[in-house]
Motif scaffolding. Structure first.
Motif, PDB file in Angstrom:
ATOM      1  N   GLY A 186       0.921  -1.261   0.070  1.00 55.33           N
ATOM      2  CA  GLY A 186      -0.060   0.057  -0.038  1.00 55.33           C
ATOM      3  C   GLY A 186       1.042   1.197   0.263  1.00 55.33           C
ATOM      4  N   THR A 258      -5.528   0.165   1.984  1.00 59.07           N
ATOM      5  CA  THR A 258      -5.859   1.605   1.608  1.00 59.07           C
ATOM      6  C   THR A 258      -6.220   2.626   3.139  1.00 59.07           C
ATOM      7  OG1 THR A 258      -7.400   3.338   0.470  1.00 59.07           O
ATOM      8  CG2 THR A 258      -8.182   1.036   1.026  1.00 59.07           C
ATOM      9  N   ASN A 264      -6.422   8.099  -1.949  1.00 59.50           N
ATOM     10  CA  ASN A 264      -5.583   6.748  -1.836  1.00 59.50           C
ATOM     11  C   ASN A 264      -6.391   5.460  -2.547  1.00 59.50           C
ATOM     12  OD1 ASN A 264      -5.077   4.268   0.176  1.00 59.50           O
ATOM     13  ND2 ASN A 264      -3.140   5.447  -0.461  1.00 59.50           N
ATOM     14  N   SER A 268      -4.735   2.967  -4.829  1.00 61.31           N
ATOM     15  CA  SER A 268      -4.686   1.378  -4.500  1.00 61.31           C
ATOM     16  C   SER A 268      -5.324   0.594  -5.823  1.00 61.31           C
ATOM     17  CB  SER A 268      -5.581   1.135  -3.202  1.00 61.31           C
ATOM     18  OG  SER A 268      -4.899   1.963  -2.227  1.00 61.31           O
TER      19      SER A 268
END
Length: 362
Positions: A186, A258, A264, A268
């Motif tokens: 991540g 995430t 984000n 992701s």
């Protein structure tokens, strides 16, 4: 890119037998790479030939016993399968009959009570038994029990039976355990390291320190059945992502984290598609961390954006620990095709001290 960063990725990817869901990679010497790091030259052999995967064995019990009296010296149990003593006695009786006609042939397993039994002589009066699922591969288990019996025999040349009895589990585990590599990936700051702390029941870090490629945090002391889970927290910064392909291909399972913000989540999603492209057979589990934040999107929305089932998490909250342990257990068990009993995850997972050593005789 520095040679140190390349080295860290190669060392993760290369193993003597690196197993993923689709293939086993075996080191074959065709060319050697020499990388200088901190003044030292390190020789690395390329992974150059891909072969059929050898299945990872489900060894759920071992027994060390006296051959003449059949008295148990020590034993281990790795799963919930109960092995009646009557089945062991039946195996020993059948083995004696087999030895009369086997004429020195080794590696013959016997099916008793719905399990498969393997045996190897440690000393003339000590026998080692491995008990597995009925459909396990004879050759692979035979290789493991042969190596274990040889090692125990060498130890007994130097030590006495009480030493082996006291330390049996620590001595036998390296020959029984198979490793499953679980990668936590991540973007930086989504909570990968905090999630590792949560799995171990530790307090979360008090401040964010970015993980870099040369300082990966690794946990190797979570076990279920005869499997050791190796969890890797890899650097999420963009400058390290060129190394990810090697990283993904060295994993059995990927946990994609995430932070539940839209920005984000979109990053992701790109990561998810990259993993699918570079390691198409590796299962990906999507985790929506920081669900306690006001700008966190609901997991039901996140999974529609990413295109995969998404599990909620607040990694700084210890009350989520059972949920993430259960998810880890279910995913790993499904990967190796082991049915999970209806028991709490804490009853099925074992946590060991990474610094445990074999106790020496007084």
């Amino acid at each position: 890119m520095s040679s140190n960063l390349i080295l860290s990725a190669i060392l993760f990817s290369i193993d003597r037998k690196l197993v993923n869901t689709s293939s086993e990679f075996i080191l074959k010497v065709r060319e050697t790479f020499v990388i200088k790091t901190k003044g030292k030259s390190i020789n690395l052999v390329g992974v150059l030939e891909q072969q059929e995967q050898r299945p990872q064995e489900m060894i759920h019990s071992t027994v060390l016993l006296r051959t003449k009296s059949s008295r148990t010296i020590a034993s281990t149990q790795y799963w919930t399968v109960q092995v009646p003593r009557s089945d062991i006695n039946e195996f020993l009786k059948a083995r004696l009959e087999l030895l009369k006609v086997a004429k020195g042939q080794k590696g013959i397993s016997l099916n008793i009570g719905g399990n498969k039994y393997f045996a190897q002589t440690v000393t003339p009066d000590i026998l080692l038994i491995f008990i597995t699922d009925i459909d396990e591969n004879d050759r692979n288990v035979t290789e493991k029990i042969d190596a274990a019996a040889k090692a125990l025999g060498e130890i007994l040349e130097q030590k006495k039976i009480p030493f082996v009895k006291k330390n049996y589990e620590k001595l036998i585990n390296p020959f029984v355990h198979s490793k499953l590599k679980v990668a936590l990936v991540g973007e930086g700051g989504v909570g990968k390291t905090t999630t590792l702390h949560l799995l171990m029941g530790k307090r979360p870090p008090t401040q964010y320190i970015p993980t870099i490629a040369l300082a990966m945090e690794v946990i190797e002391n979570i076990h279920f059945a005869n499997y050791s889970l190796v969890l890797w927290d890899f650097a999420g910064q963009e400058r390290f992502r060129k190394l990810w392909k090697l990283y993904f291909q060295g994993a059995d399972i990927v946990f994609l984290l995430t932070d539940s913000t839209l920005r984000n989540i979109l990053i992701s999603k790109d990561m998810f598609q990259m993993i699918r492209r570079d390691a198409p057979h590796v299962p990906i589990i999507v985790i929506a961390n920081k669900q306690d934040k006001p700008n966190a999107l609901d997991p039901s929305i996140i999974e529609r954006i990413i295109g995969a089932e998404t599990h909620p998490l607040v990694a700084i909250d210890l009350s989520y620990r059972n949920d993430i342990l259960k998810l880890l257990l279910d995913t790993a068990a499904k990967h190796v095709n082991i049915p999970v009993p209806d028991l709490p995850a804490d009853d099925l997972l074992r946590f060991t001290d990474e610094d445990e050593d074999v106790e020496q005789e007084a």
